[in-house]
Design a protein around this motif. Structure first.
Motif, PDB file in Angstrom:
ATOM      1  N   PHE A   7      -8.276  12.097  -4.157  1.00  0.00           N
ATOM      2  CA  PHE A   7      -9.473  11.882  -4.982  1.00  0.00           C
ATOM      3  C   PHE A   7     -10.772  11.889  -4.179  1.00  0.00           C
ATOM      4  N   PRO A   8     -10.890  11.132  -3.088  1.00  0.00           N
ATOM      5  CA  PRO A   8     -12.124  11.249  -2.305  1.00  0.00           C
ATOM      6  C   PRO A   8     -12.285  12.623  -1.659  1.00  0.00           C
ATOM      7  N   ILE A   9     -11.162  13.277  -1.343  1.00  0.00           N
ATOM      8  CA  ILE A   9     -11.227  14.628  -0.779  1.00  0.00           C
ATOM      9  C   ILE A   9     -11.904  15.580  -1.767  1.00  0.00           C
ATOM     10  N   MET A  18     -16.288  12.805 -13.534  1.00  0.00           N
ATOM     11  CA  MET A  18     -14.955  13.024 -12.968  1.00  0.00           C
ATOM     12  C   MET A  18     -14.027  11.861 -13.284  1.00  0.00           C
ATOM     13  N   HIS A  19     -14.535  10.634 -13.158  1.00  0.00           N
ATOM     14  CA  HIS A  19     -13.705   9.472 -13.490  1.00  0.00           C
ATOM     15  C   HIS A  19     -13.344   9.471 -14.973  1.00  0.00           C
ATOM     16  N   SER A  20     -14.301   9.836 -15.812  1.00  0.00           N
ATOM     17  CA  SER A  20     -14.025   9.912 -17.256  1.00  0.00           C
ATOM     18  C   SER A  20     -12.926  10.924 -17.545  1.00  0.00           C
ATOM     19  N   ALA A  21     -12.979  12.072 -16.867  1.00  0.00           N
ATOM     20  CA  ALA A  21     -11.974  13.113 -17.077  1.00  0.00           C
ATOM     21  C   ALA A  21     -10.590  12.639 -16.646  1.00  0.00           C
ATOM     22  N   ILE A  22     -10.513  11.925 -15.516  1.00  0.00           N
ATOM     23  CA  ILE A  22      -9.223  11.418 -15.026  1.00  0.00           C
ATOM     24  C   ILE A  22      -8.655  10.388 -15.989  1.00  0.00           C
ATOM     25  N   ILE A  23      -9.490   9.415 -16.373  1.00  0.00           N
ATOM     26  CA  ILE A  23      -9.046   8.362 -17.283  1.00  0.00           C
ATOM     27  C   ILE A  23      -8.610   8.955 -18.617  1.00  0.00           C
ATOM     28  N   ALA A  24      -9.431   9.855 -19.171  1.00  0.00           N
ATOM     29  CA  ALA A  24      -9.117  10.456 -20.470  1.00  0.00           C
ATOM     30  C   ALA A  24      -7.835  11.275 -20.427  1.00  0.00           C
ATOM     31  N   GLU A 150      -2.049   0.016 -12.814  1.00  0.00           N
ATOM     32  CA  GLU A 150      -0.871  -0.621 -12.221  1.00  0.00           C
ATOM     33  C   GLU A 150       0.264  -0.713 -13.240  1.00  0.00           C
ATOM     34  N   GLU A 151      -0.061  -1.005 -14.489  1.00  0.00           N
ATOM     35  CA  GLU A 151       0.970  -1.043 -15.541  1.00  0.00           C
ATOM     36  C   GLU A 151       1.517   0.358 -15.807  1.00  0.00           C
ATOM     37  N   CYS A 152       0.635   1.356 -15.790  1.00  0.00           N
ATOM     38  CA  CYS A 152       1.074   2.744 -15.998  1.00  0.00           C
ATOM     39  C   CYS A 152       2.005   3.191 -14.868  1.00  0.00           C
ATOM     40  N   ILE A 153       1.738   2.728 -13.651  1.00  0.00           N
ATOM     41  CA  ILE A 153       2.614   3.052 -12.518  1.00  0.00           C
ATOM     42  C   ILE A 153       4.017   2.524 -12.771  1.00  0.00           C
ATOM     43  N   LYS A 154       4.111   1.290 -13.263  1.00  0.00           N
ATOM     44  CA  LYS A 154       5.414   0.699 -13.576  1.00  0.00           C
ATOM     45  C   LYS A 154       6.151   1.513 -14.642  1.00  0.00           C
ATOM     46  N   GLU A 155       5.394   2.009 -15.619  1.00  0.00           N
ATOM     47  CA  GLU A 155       5.997   2.759 -16.710  1.00  0.00           C
ATOM     48  C   GLU A 155       6.334   4.196 -16.314  1.00  0.00           C
ATOM     49  N   SER A 156       5.955   4.599 -15.106  1.00  0.00           N
ATOM     50  CA  SER A 156       6.158   5.985 -14.661  1.00  0.00           C
ATOM     51  C   SER A 156       7.191   6.082 -13.546  1.00  0.00           C
ATOM     52  N   ALA A 157       8.088   5.121 -13.495  1.00  0.00           N
ATOM     53  CA  ALA A 157       9.088   5.070 -12.414  1.00  0.00           C
ATOM     54  C   ALA A 157       9.948   6.327 -12.363  1.00  0.00           C
ATOM     55  N   THR A 158      10.220   6.921 -13.529  1.00  0.00           N
ATOM     56  CA  THR A 158      11.109   8.087 -13.574  1.00  0.00           C
ATOM     57  C   THR A 158      10.351   9.413 -13.553  1.00  0.00           C
ATOM     58  N   THR A 159       9.025   9.347 -13.436  1.00  0.00           N
ATOM     59  CA  THR A 159       8.218  10.574 -13.347  1.00  0.00           C
ATOM     60  C   THR A 159       7.397  10.511 -12.058  1.00  0.00           C
ATOM     61  N   LEU A 161       5.840  12.544  -9.995  1.00  0.00           N
ATOM     62  CA  LEU A 161       4.565  13.243  -9.805  1.00  0.00           C
ATOM     63  C   LEU A 161       3.428  12.450 -10.438  1.00  0.00           C
ATOM     64  N   ILE A 162       3.657  11.955 -11.661  1.00  0.00           N
ATOM     65  CA  ILE A 162       2.642  11.133 -12.336  1.00  0.00           C
ATOM     66  C   ILE A 162       2.456   9.824 -11.588  1.00  0.00           C
ATOM     67  N   ARG A 163       3.566   9.200 -11.204  1.00  0.00           N
ATOM     68  CA  ARG A 163       3.505   7.902 -10.524  1.00  0.00           C
ATOM     69  C   ARG A 163       2.686   7.979  -9.245  1.00  0.00           C
ATOM     70  N   GLU A 164       2.933   9.002  -8.429  1.00  0.00           N
ATOM     71  CA  GLU A 164       2.214   9.112  -7.158  1.00  0.00           C
ATOM     72  C   GLU A 164       0.738   9.425  -7.371  1.00  0.00           C
ATOM     73  N   THR A 165       0.420  10.194  -8.412  1.00  0.00           N
ATOM     74  CA  THR A 165      -0.983  10.460  -8.740  1.00  0.00           C
ATOM     75  C   THR A 165      -1.687   9.175  -9.140  1.00  0.00           C
ATOM     76  N   LEU A 166      -1.020   8.362  -9.962  1.00  0.00           N
ATOM     77  CA  LEU A 166      -1.586   7.075 -10.372  1.00  0.00           C
ATOM     78  C   LEU A 166      -1.764   6.135  -9.183  1.00  0.00           C
ATOM     79  N   ILE A 167      -0.812   6.153  -8.258  1.00  0.00           N
ATOM     80  CA  ILE A 167      -0.919   5.306  -7.071  1.00  0.00           C
ATOM     81  C   ILE A 167      -2.145   5.706  -6.240  1.00  0.00           C
ATOM     82  N   GLN A 168      -2.363   7.008  -6.083  1.00  0.00           N
ATOM     83  CA  GLN A 168      -3.528   7.468  -5.322  1.00  0.00           C
ATOM     84  C   GLN A 168      -4.822   7.078  -6.025  1.00  0.00           C
ATOM     85  N   TYR A 169      -4.845   7.195  -7.356  1.00  0.00           N
ATOM     86  CA  TYR A 169      -6.063   6.815  -8.089  1.00  0.00           C
ATOM     87  C   TYR A 169      -6.290   5.311  -8.013  1.00  0.00           C
TER      88      TYR A 169
END
Length: 205
Positions: A7-9, A18-24, A150-159, A161-169
């Motif tokens: 993200f900072p890269i 950009m933040h609005s686009a990510i959140i949305a 953080e809650e979305c990360i928990k709910e993305s344990a089986t996905t 690619l999404i989980r790691e993207t959320l962790i970086q954000y």
């Protein structure tokens, strides 16, 4: 490797658009994440929204054009209820901004069928010119968005690619709100130095 963050890269740092686009992108039930309204439900729960919006039928827009201005994030269901999110990272309020969005919302959804959220890094209120006299709720990246992710990360344990993207954000938001480990370590070190001036003097000598 754990310090790598895309993200900072990409220059996301302080640009609201950009933040609005990510959140949305995560709020959209029909988003490419393929998780339906899971993340939107989690968001509604995090901000404790009580208008009873029907998440499964929601559409999510960014930079939504109205005659009252462009709304950063607009969420609306098919039953005529809406959520407006005004996203402020560092930018100042525009002239009567929330007042204009309140007028738009009353005309479109009717009294009691919408919520306006004022999103900032630290949950500060809008200027009097922008928001005085209208009903809006302050939320923050520091608490609400971070807790939601953080809650979305928990709910993305089986996905993964999404989980790691959320962790970086999540890590990126912690940096923006001074909650990352580097900042905490510096704060701890400064506190130790303040409380132990004789030891600091001995080290210097």
């Amino acid at each position: 490797g754990e310090r790598f963050n895309i993200f900072p890269i990409c220059g996301v740092d302080h640009y609201e658009v950009m933040h609005s686009a990510i959140i949305a992108s995560f709020l959209k039930p029909n988003g490419s994440h393929g998780q339906m309204d899971k993340y939107l439900k989690t968001f509604i729960s995090t901000v404790d929204d009580k208008i009873g919006i029907e998440t499964s039928s929601c559409s999510v827009y960014t930079e939504y054009p109205t005659k009252e201005g462009r709304i950063d994030i607009l969420i609306e269901d098919k039953k005529g209820k809406g959520i407006i999110i005004e996203n402020k990272v560092y930018a100042a309020d525009q002239w009567e901004q929330l007042k204009r969005y309140d007028k738009f919302s009353k005309d479109k959804y009717g009294e009691g069928n919408y919520t306006i959220y004022y999103l900032t890094l630290d949950e500060h209120a809008a200027s009097d010119d922008s928001g005085k006299g209208i009903n809006y709720t302050c939320i923050s990246y520091k608490e609400h968005i971070l807790n939601w992710i953080e809650e979305c990360i928990k709910e993305s344990a089986t996905t993964p690619l999404i989980r790691e993207t959320l962790i970086q954000y999540s890590n990126h938001i912690k940096q923006l709100t001074n909650q990352d480990m580097d900042t905490k370590n510096k704060e701890d070190l400064i506190e130790i130095m303040i409380n132990n001036p004789e030891a600091v003097a001995a080290l210097f000598s």
